[in-house]
Design a protein around this motif. Structure first.
Motif, PDB file in Angstrom:
ATOM      1  N   GLN A 646      26.494  -4.389 -29.766  1.00 52.74           N
ATOM      2  CA  GLN A 646      26.939  -5.686 -30.102  1.00 52.74           C
ATOM      3  C   GLN A 646      25.637  -6.378 -30.231  1.00 52.74           C
ATOM      4  OE1 GLN A 646      29.621  -6.639 -27.168  1.00 52.74           O
ATOM      5  NE2 GLN A 646      27.726  -7.056 -25.517  1.00 52.74           N
ATOM      6  N   LYS A 648      24.141 -10.407 -29.204  1.00 59.15           N
ATOM      7  CA  LYS A 648      24.280 -11.581 -28.361  1.00 59.15           C
ATOM      8  C   LYS A 648      23.121 -12.068 -28.202  1.00 59.15           C
ATOM      9  CE  LYS A 648      25.886 -12.305 -23.829  1.00 59.15           C
ATOM     10  NZ  LYS A 648      26.597 -11.939 -22.552  1.00 59.15           N
ATOM     11  N   ASP A 649      22.861 -13.616 -28.429  1.00 58.93           N
ATOM     12  CA  ASP A 649      21.833 -14.406 -28.186  1.00 58.93           C
ATOM     13  C   ASP A 649      20.578 -14.033 -28.965  1.00 58.93           C
ATOM     14  OD1 ASP A 649      23.710 -15.946 -26.552  1.00 58.93           O
ATOM     15  OD2 ASP A 649      23.282 -14.915 -24.775  1.00 58.93           O
ATOM     16  N   GLU A 718      18.497  -3.663 -24.573  1.00 54.47           N
ATOM     17  CA  GLU A 718      18.339  -4.985 -25.285  1.00 54.47           C
ATOM     18  C   GLU A 718      17.277  -5.157 -26.209  1.00 54.47           C
ATOM     19  OE1 GLU A 718      18.741  -8.581 -23.156  1.00 54.47           O
ATOM     20  OE2 GLU A 718      20.858  -8.606 -22.977  1.00 54.47           O
TER      21      GLU A 718
END
Length: 739
Positions: A646, A648-649, A718
């Motif tokens: 996904q 995110k930010d 990340e």
């Protein structure tokens, strides 16, 4: 150090003198002016109140004089009516003149105003004299049984006078027979007013309802017939006739041209006004005296404050000048003379403390030199290159390590850091030196240079010097030669790949064996048909189907072999735009046989429109394979592995979740250590997570592994997503390529 010359207006002596004068004079001046201001106002009110009292007293005196004169006339009238006919009427009139000292003439006149009897104070009066008593207004007032006060008249010599008369009626009061009157010279009345005045500069004058001057404390003003109606109080009397409505203070320019404080009072019997005017300079004489006394007092204060401030200034600045001399001596290298003072106050204590500080500075200076030598030795022995960089990317200083790598001319002001360290004429992309002052500077920037015919790999870390002086370098650049480290990392990654291939060997053999068995069956069938040479030979359509099946399984075996070769090959780091869902699916395919063998359930949860990342596709594949292999080893038969991808930010997140045995608290801090493993011998090298950490960190991302012995393990990656416009270009490029 040059001797400083302080301008006189900056010297403490002068400032102490000025401040002492100010703090002594200014309060006294403010207080004095305050009291002077209110004293002036109070004096104005007091003078006006005194003048009002004087005018009222004059008016009462005038009213009393007129009343007494009127009473004397009434007494004379009674004497005339009650006296026998043979009594001398003139004798009665003379007795009246004696009782009315301000009267000049007394008469008895008939009903027509003709004088029957008369008496004069200074001359013999003719019997037919006194025609002035025949005035119509006089007879009309008397016939109405009223006392008569005639208008002020002036003789040929400008002496004012007035007539006062009372009526005489018959005994029954019905028949008007004449009257008794006196002629009063007003000069005599004003002489009386002069005697009542207690101020030499004060002017007292009387005026009639028309504003004509009829009396003055300075009688020459009357003789000159001055126009007093130019004064404010006279105009106020003529318009208002109420002295209580005068403004406070009543200050104006009089008819004489002098500024005065004036008031007036009224004489009810005649309707006259009596004005009292006092010159302002005379009224304010006490204030002027007080002002000059205040000035003298201030001069005395200034003189005393100057003497005291000079004494204090010299006693205060002398030690300071000595301290300045000592400070300059210390600044030039510290003389051997001791710093000494006999003063016991705060300044003496300051000089003593300064002497102790100078001794400590000298001692600490020696220690700093020793510490500098020690730090130079440590830094030079570390083998790390250090450079100071200005904001415009110029190299200001380097240690000897950098000079050994790049040459002695590296600190030439014309050489820029990216030219020397990267070998390119263009500034580095996303250079940390071009960001804002509050931006966190990037680290681990890697460049490659050819030095002595060998490629060297350098890692750079940039640190901002936040307290650098203007014109000095703003950044510290730390340079490490990681050529050997990278070589060892590549060897370790290749060893990890080979270890993974060894674990996946049986799976790959099974995956290849299935298509080969199918190919063998169909190939043997075709061989049998060729050898039999019978009439039931397969048709062209059936033969084509056999051949298509053989080609399909050959392609499958080739694809498996190609994936194996791609994963196992040794390659240099090559950054490209990567779509992580594709890498994830390829990694799952590599381990598909192992998942099937353990009956593991693999679930992929991929968010739509996941952005691209930038990195090495082969290296990120190795990360996925390691994480999936660890999850597979941790779960039991028919366990579950979930992969979530996904955005995110501004990052792309990958979660690899298993429901296996988890991580014990004792091992949680060791999972990234090289060669640490909890697997049995032969099932792992202990390099997996360590290599994953290195690869993800190199791609400017983070990797975390969390788990418990009850809930399984979650590995989270990340990686920074690329900008939207770059992603659109990449998708368009891939679409064109596929087309």
């Amino acid at each position: 150090m040059e001797q400083s010359r302080i301008p006189w207006f900056y010297r403490i002596k002068v400032r102490v003198l000025l401040i002492s004068i100010l703090i002594s004079v200014v309060p006294a001046l403010i207080i004095g002016m305050y009291f002077l201001y209110f004293a002036k106002q109070d004096l104005e009110k007091s003078v006006q109140a005194q003048n009002e009292s004087t005018a009222e007293r004059f008016a009462q005196k005038m009213e009393f004089f007129l009343f007494r004169t009127e009473e004397r006339l009434k007494t004379t009238r009674f004497s005339l009516l009650s006296a026998p006919a043979s009594e001398d009427k003139q004798a009665i009139l003379y007795r009246m003149l004696k009782k009315v000292p301000l009267a000049e003439e007394a008469v008895i006149f008939n009903h027509e105003g003709k004088v029957a009897y008369g008496a004069h104070r200074f001359q013999i009066m003719q019997e037919d004299g006194g025609e002035s008593w025949q005035a119509e207004a006089l007879l009309r007032e008397l016939k109405q049984k009223k006392e008569y006060y005639g208008p002020v008249q002036f003789q040929q010599n400008n002496i004012p006078y007035m007539q006062i008369a009372v009526p005489v009626f018959s005994e029954d009061g019905k028949i008007f027979r004449g009257g008794v009157g006196v002629k009063v010279r007003l000069q005599s009345v004003l002489t009386l007013l002069e005697e009542m005045s207690d101020k030499r500069e004060q002017a007292v004058f009387i005026f009639d309802p028309e504003g004509n001057l009829i009396g003055h404390s300075d009688f020459t003003e009357v003789l000159q017939r001055k126009k007093v109606n130019e004064s404010f109080v006279v105009r106020h009397f003529m318009q208002v006739s109420n002295p209580k409505l005068l403004p406070i203070p009543s200050r104006y320019v009089s008819y004489s041209g002098r500024e005065v404080l004036g008031v007036y009072a009224t004489v009810p019997r005649t309707g006259w006004g009596i004005a009292v005017e006092e010159p302002v300079e005379s009224a304010f004489a006490p204030v002027r005296t007080l002002f000059f006394r205040l000035l003298a007092f201030l001069l005395l204060i200034v003189l005393g404050a100057s003497i005291i401030s000079i004494f204090l200034g010299l006693s205060f600045t002398g030690p300071i000048e000595y301290l300045e001399k000592v400070a300059r001596s210390v600044g030039r290298g510290r003389t051997k003379e001791p710093i000494f003072t006999r003063r016991k106050d705060e300044i003496g204590h300051l000089i003593t403390v300064f002497g102790e500080m100078a001794e400590r500075l000298e001692s600490q200076g020696k220690k700093l030199l020793q510490e500098k030598e020690r730090l130079d030795a440590i830094v030079n022995s570390m083998g790390i290159g250090l450079a100071l960089i200005t904001r415009d990317c110029r190299i200001a200083w380097t240690n000897h390590i950098v000079k050994e790598w790049l040459g002695e001319g590296i600190t030439d002001k014309k050489i820029l850091c990216y030219q020397a360290l990267k070998g390119t004429p263009a500034i580095c992309g996303q250079c940390p030196l071009q960001g804002s002052e509050n931006e966190t500077l990037s680290a681990d920037r890697v460049t490659r240079l050819m030095l002595t015919n060998k490629e060297r790999i350098f890692r750079h870390n940039v640190y901002q010097l936040r307290y650098a002086a203007e014109g000095e370098p703003d950044y510290l650049l730390v340079i490490e030669d990681i050529t050997e480290q990278r070589r060892m990392e590549d060897i370790a990654m290749q060893a990890d790949k080979l270890s993974a291939l060894g674990l996946m060997a049986s799976g790959f053999a099974h995956e290849i064996n299935n298509p080969l068995a199918t190919i063998q069956v169909y190939a043997e069938e075709l061989v049998d048909q060729v050898q039999m040479k019978q009439g039931n030979w397969l048709g062209a359509q059936e033969t084509e189907r056999y051949l298509n099946i053989i080609c399909k399984h050959v392609g499958r075996a080739k694809e498996i072999t190609q994936k194996l070769l791609n994963f196992s090959r040794k390659s240099e780091w090559r950054e490209e735009y990567i779509y992580l869902p594709n890498i994830c699916k390829e990694s799952v395919a590599l381990l598909s046989h192992a998942f099937t063998k353990k009956q593991a359930v693999v679930s992929l949860s991929i968010e739509q429109d996941v952005p691209y990342i930038k990195g090495d596709a082969l290296q990120i594949t190795q990360v996925f394979v390691n994480l999936l292999q660890n999850a597979l080893d941790a779960i039991d038969e028919q366990g579950t592995i979930t992969v979530k991808i996904q955005a995110k930010d501004g990052y792309v997140q990958v979660h690899v979740i298993d429901d296996g045995s988890g991580i014990s608290p004792a091992n949680a801090g060791k999972i990234y250590d090289p060669f640490f493993t909890t697997k049995p011998v032969g099932q792992g090298t202990g390099l997996g997570l360590s290599i994953c950490y290195g690869i993800i960190t190199r791609m400017r991302g983070t990797i975390t592994v969390k788990g418990t012995e009850v809930q399984g393990t979650t590995a989270t990656i990340e990686l920074p997503a690329i900008r939207k416009e770059i992603q659109d270009e990449q998708e368009e490029h891939q679409s064109t390529y596929r087309g």
